[in-house]
Design an enzyme around this catalytic site. Sequence first.
Site, PDB file in Angstrom:
ATOM      1  N   HIS A   1       4.535   1.749  -8.075  1.00 35.74           N
ATOM      2  CA  HIS A   1       3.471   0.737  -8.118  1.00 35.74           C
ATOM      3  C   HIS A   1       2.629   0.910  -9.380  1.00 35.74           C
ATOM      4  O   HIS A   1       2.233  -0.068 -10.014  1.00 35.74           O
ATOM      5  CB  HIS A   1       2.541   0.884  -6.898  1.00 35.74           C
ATOM      6  CG  HIS A   1       3.219   0.684  -5.578  1.00 35.74           C
ATOM      7  ND1 HIS A   1       3.404   1.697  -4.668  1.00 35.74           N
ATOM      8  CD2 HIS A   1       3.751  -0.422  -5.002  1.00 35.74           C
ATOM      9  CE1 HIS A   1       4.005   1.230  -3.597  1.00 35.74           C
ATOM     10  NE2 HIS A   1       4.240  -0.047  -3.772  1.00 35.74           N
TER      11      HIS A   1
ATOM     12  N   ARG B   1       8.478   4.814   1.821  1.00 36.65           N
ATOM     13  CA  ARG B   1       9.159   5.355   3.001  1.00 36.65           C
ATOM     14  C   ARG B   1       9.629   6.795   2.815  1.00 36.65           C
ATOM     15  O   ARG B   1       9.952   7.464   3.798  1.00 36.65           O
ATOM     16  CB  ARG B   1      10.389   4.508   3.338  1.00 36.65           C
ATOM     17  CG  ARG B   1      10.059   3.115   3.800  1.00 36.65           C
ATOM     18  CD  ARG B   1      11.323   2.292   3.823  1.00 36.65           C
ATOM     19  NE  ARG B   1      11.039   0.880   3.954  1.00 36.65           N
ATOM     20  CZ  ARG B   1      10.996   0.225   5.109  1.00 36.65           C
ATOM     21  NH1 ARG B   1      11.250   0.846   6.220  1.00 36.65           N
ATOM     22  NH2 ARG B   1      10.711  -1.042   5.147  1.00 36.65           N
TER      23      ARG B   1
ATOM     24  N   LYS C   1      13.814  -1.920  -7.838  1.00 33.90           N
ATOM     25  CA  LYS C   1      14.401  -1.307  -6.642  1.00 33.90           C
ATOM     26  C   LYS C   1      14.629  -2.352  -5.557  1.00 33.90           C
ATOM     27  O   LYS C   1      15.623  -2.305  -4.843  1.00 33.90           O
ATOM     28  CB  LYS C   1      13.509  -0.182  -6.095  1.00 33.90           C
ATOM     29  CG  LYS C   1      14.178   0.570  -4.954  1.00 33.90           C
ATOM     30  CD  LYS C   1      13.337   1.686  -4.436  1.00 33.90           C
ATOM     31  CE  LYS C   1      12.260   1.213  -3.507  1.00 33.90           C
ATOM     32  NZ  LYS C   1      12.776   0.651  -2.232  1.00 33.90           N
ATOM     33  N   ASP C   2      13.709  -3.311  -5.465  1.00 37.32           N
ATOM     34  CA  ASP C   2      13.852  -4.396  -4.481  1.00 37.32           C
ATOM     35  C   ASP C   2      14.510  -5.590  -5.177  1.00 37.32           C
ATOM     36  O   ASP C   2      13.922  -6.678  -5.295  1.00 37.32           O
ATOM     37  CB  ASP C   2      12.479  -4.784  -3.929  1.00 37.32           C
ATOM     38  CG  ASP C   2      11.828  -3.618  -3.217  1.00 37.32           C
ATOM     39  OD1 ASP C   2      12.468  -3.025  -2.336  1.00 37.32           O
ATOM     40  OD2 ASP C   2      10.689  -3.267  -3.569  1.00 37.32           O
TER      41      ASP C   2
ATOM     42  N   GLY D   1       0.801  -1.217   0.000  1.00 36.10           N
ATOM     43  CA  GLY D   1       0.000   0.000   0.000  1.00 36.10           C
ATOM     44  C   GLY D   1       0.837   1.272   0.000  1.00 36.10           C
ATOM     45  O   GLY D   1       2.036   1.246  -0.245  1.00 36.10           O
TER      46      GLY D   1
ATOM     47  N   GLN E   1      14.868  -8.935  -3.403  1.00 35.99           N
ATOM     48  CA  GLN E   1      13.538  -9.537  -3.263  1.00 35.99           C
ATOM     49  C   GLN E   1      13.143 -10.240  -4.564  1.00 35.99           C
ATOM     50  O   GLN E   1      12.584 -11.332  -4.555  1.00 35.99           O
ATOM     51  CB  GLN E   1      12.521  -8.455  -2.906  1.00 35.99           C
ATOM     52  CG  GLN E   1      11.074  -8.873  -3.037  1.00 35.99           C
ATOM     53  CD  GLN E   1      10.121  -7.858  -2.440  1.00 35.99           C
ATOM     54  OE1 GLN E   1       9.986  -7.750  -1.236  1.00 35.99           O
ATOM     55  NE2 GLN E   1       9.438  -7.095  -3.276  1.00 35.99           N
TER      56      GLN E   1
ATOM     57  N   LEU F   1       0.476   3.717  -2.207  1.00 29.07           N
ATOM     58  CA  LEU F   1       0.916   3.530  -3.594  1.00 29.07           C
ATOM     59  C   LEU F   1       1.533   4.797  -4.176  1.00 29.07           C
ATOM     60  O   LEU F   1       1.096   5.913  -3.913  1.00 29.07           O
ATOM     61  CB  LEU F   1      -0.282   3.102  -4.443  1.00 29.07           C
ATOM     62  CG  LEU F   1      -0.987   1.828  -3.941  1.00 29.07           C
ATOM     63  CD1 LEU F   1      -2.212   1.542  -4.797  1.00 29.07           C
ATOM     64  CD2 LEU F   1      -0.034   0.639  -3.928  1.00 29.07           C
TER      65      LEU F   1
HETATM   66  O1  PAF Z   1       7.700  -5.212  -2.004  1.00 28.59           O
HETATM   67  C1  PAF Z   1       6.750  -5.225  -1.198  1.00 28.59           C
HETATM   68  O2  PAF Z   1       5.934  -4.291  -1.115  1.00 28.59           O
HETATM   69  C2  PAF Z   1       6.557  -6.431  -0.290  1.00 28.59           C
HETATM   70  O3  PAF Z   1       7.782  -6.958   0.088  1.00 28.59           O
HETATM   71  C3  PAF Z   1       5.650  -7.518  -0.902  1.00 28.59           C
HETATM   72  C4  PAF Z   1       6.248  -8.095  -2.161  1.00 28.59           C
HETATM   73  C5  PAF Z   1       4.279  -6.925  -1.214  1.00 28.59           C
HETATM   74  C6  PAF Z   1       5.455  -8.660   0.092  1.00 28.59           C
HETATM   75  O4  PAF Z   1       4.875  -8.225   1.271  1.00 28.59           O
END
Ligand code: PAF
Length: 277
Positions: free
Chosen positions: A34, A184, A146-147, A28, A150, A30
């Site tokens: 996003h 953030r 950016k992540d 969220g 992940q 956003l």
């Molecule tokens: O990147 C994010 O916002 C979070 O790590 C995700 C992928 C929604 C998992 O909670």
Amino acid sequence: MEIFQNISELRKEISGGKFTLGLVPTMGYLHDGHISLIRRSKGQNIKTAVSIFVNPTQFNRAEDLDNYPSDLSSDITILEREGVDYLFTPDLFHIYPEHFETEINVGSVSLPLEGASRPGHFNGVATVVCKLLNIFRPDTVYFGQKDAQQCSVVQTMVKDLNIDVRVVVCPTIRDSDGVALSSRNINLSKCERESAILINKGLFQALAEWEKGQKKASILKNIVRQKISSSPLNHLEYVSLARQNDFIEQNCAERESIISVAVMVGSTRLIDNVVLK
Ligand code: PAF
């Protein structure tokens, strides 16, 4: 847009549908980053779903979770405007009911950098992403570059567990001052925002040196370190030059190596990266 909190109602709606489905998982608050994922999904699928769930298991500090920004009504306005088909906003107990026991540990790619700085973080991410993929069974799932770590964790999990989904990684979206968009950023004061600019400046300066032929990781990392540390408001947690798929550190930069940083700017933790190409 149809909004669901309940997993079985959501599944009833989407299962057996004769359409391609794109999923954008989010926490969220956003922003344009996003929105770029949503637009990519809309361009590639008949239907697009977004999830908003601030996943507590990926936060290793209670204070970080407490300070995570949220504004569901503004998010809904954005999602309606973007023509999103389904929004899933579960409560904690929908995702982690009583007696929930399972945790996914993706192994070595989840250990360095963000994994080392935030112990347990990627177990939390992998577990919730796996649940979301099982709930939605999308054709494609979208994440932001950016992540980067992940993205590699999710790609490894999808491959290892034979999850039938395509993972698409979309470019980092930056503000006009070069700062990577992040939920953030709202927590930065004006001075901290100016300091945060040094993060992308350092990364892009290292990229420019690499383009001129510098391959030594220690020199490239030093360029980033010096630029970021030139503000007393920045505290560099790590700078890494690694292979992008497994995040193993490299002494010598190659095409597609990634330079990543985590920086505390005041009390806000930011991450960013640049791929050498
Ligand atoms: O990147 C994010 O916002 C979070 O790590 C995700 C992928 C929604 C998992 O909670």
